[in-house]
Scaffold this motif. Structure first.
Motif, short mmCIF file in Angstrom:
data_model
loop_
_atom_site.label_atom_id
_atom_site.label_comp_id
_atom_site.label_asym_id
_atom_site.label_seq_id
_atom_site.Cartn_x
_atom_site.Cartn_y
_atom_site.Cartn_z
N ALA A 260 43.03 38.12 53.17
CA ALA A 260 43.46 38.03 54.32
C ALA A 260 42.24 37.41 55.10
N GLY A 261 42.38 35.88 55.64
CA GLY A 261 41.31 35.19 56.12
C GLY A 261 40.21 35.30 55.16
N GLY A 262 39.05 35.71 55.44
CA GLY A 262 37.96 36.00 54.51
C GLY A 262 37.87 37.34 53.94
N THR A 263 38.62 38.35 54.18
CA THR A 263 38.62 39.70 53.79
C THR A 263 39.43 40.06 52.61
N VAL A 264 38.76 40.47 51.66
CA VAL A 264 39.60 41.01 50.46
C VAL A 264 40.43 42.01 50.80
N ALA A 265 41.60 42.23 50.36
CA ALA A 265 42.52 43.24 50.70
C ALA A 265 43.47 43.91 49.33
N ALA A 266 44.08 44.96 49.58
CA ALA A 266 44.80 45.46 48.63
C ALA A 266 46.13 45.67 49.24
N VAL A 267 47.27 45.41 48.59
CA VAL A 267 48.49 45.58 49.12
C VAL A 267 49.08 46.79 48.43
#
Length: 285
Positions: A260-267
């Protein structure tokens, strides 16, 4: 035992001999079966089946109802309900005398405060309606929204754009906001078709930001070259995001990191029966 004032919420009062039938014929939720002491999620849709207004509906006496709605939407909601009123014996008006608060995990309030349980999820606690003026609160509006986000519950205008999202996308089918047996209401054909065909490809899901701060609402969520959706509100490293389920499945199958943008995310998962925020180390499928 927190209580938080919600100055971004206000009350629209609907009353009169025809109030129940009037609301039953236009809202997504079942007004006739609404018990005393419960605030039930509901919406007024566009004819195309998209959420124009979302609110919590509760009874106020025998022929009266409170619609707990975003304060900035009150004038538009009053106007829209007025257009549907026609010859019905109904009065629709903003009630500026009432304030709105939320309480969860048990709490004490003044005796003259109306308390109703939040029908979306038991863990959300209660909604409180009180005469404007002095009111004791020991939590902030931000605390409440962190609690709501932590439970994975979206809110119109914060997590999805009004007049742009279908009820299934905003999880209203899982949070008691749509009655699929009550009969006709504005936008009902589209919502029923999505339910019976299982065509809701987009859902609001819990998301954890692993290696950086939560991005601003509306930030694109991606996996490789795929656009998965956009972010909604956030509290700390947890948030909500509108996600295309098929594209997310393809990304997970290809072991592509979500960003999300430059941030790694977990969904996480779009199902309150198995709801849990994803861990900080792995995405839930």
């Amino acid at each position: 035992m927190p209580i938080a004032l919600l100055p971004d919420r206000a009350v629209v009062a609907v009353s009169g001999p025809d109030a129940t039938a009037f609301l039953q014929g236009i809202l997504t939720c079942n007004v006739e079966t609404l018990p005393e002491g419960e605030a039930r999620l509901g919406a007024l849709l566009t004819p195309q089946g998209k959420i124009q207004f979302d609110f919590l509906l509760s009874r106020d006496g025998g022929n009266g109802f409170r619609l707990d709605v975003a304060a900035e939407r009150v004038p538009d909601l009053v106007k829209r309900l007025g257009l549907y009123r026609l010859r019905a014996k109904v009065t629709v008006a903003a009630d500026p005398t009432l304030g709105v608060a939320a309480a969860w995990d048990g709490s004490e309030t003044a005796a003259d405060t109306v308390r109703v349980r939040d029908g979306r999820l038991p863990a959300l606690g209660e909604r409180l309606y009180f005469s404007q003026g002095a009111f004791s609160a020991d939590a902030t509006e931000e605390d409440y929204h962190a609690h709501r986000i932590g439970l994975g519950v979206p809110e119109g205008g914060r997590d999805f754009a009004l007049s742009d999202a279908f009820p299934h996308e905003a999880l209203m089918d899982q949070l008691g906001g749509v009655d699929f047996k009550k009969g006709c209401y504005v936008g009902q054909e589209v919502v029923s078709r999505m339910q019976h065909r299982g065509t809701a490809r987009t859902r609001i899901l819990p998301i954890v930001y692993r290696d950086g701060p939560a991005p601003a609402p509306g930030t694109e969520v991606t996996a490789g070259a795929r656009s998965l959706g956009t972010t909604g509100s956030a509290a700390g490293h947890r948030g909500l995001a509108t996600i295309r389920l098929d594209r997310l499945g393809d990304a997970l199958a290809a072991d592509e990191p979500v960003r999300a943008g430059g941030t790694v995310a977990a969904v996480g998962k779009p199902d309150f029966a198995t709801f849990a925020f994803p861990t900080d180390t792995a995405a839930a499928g």
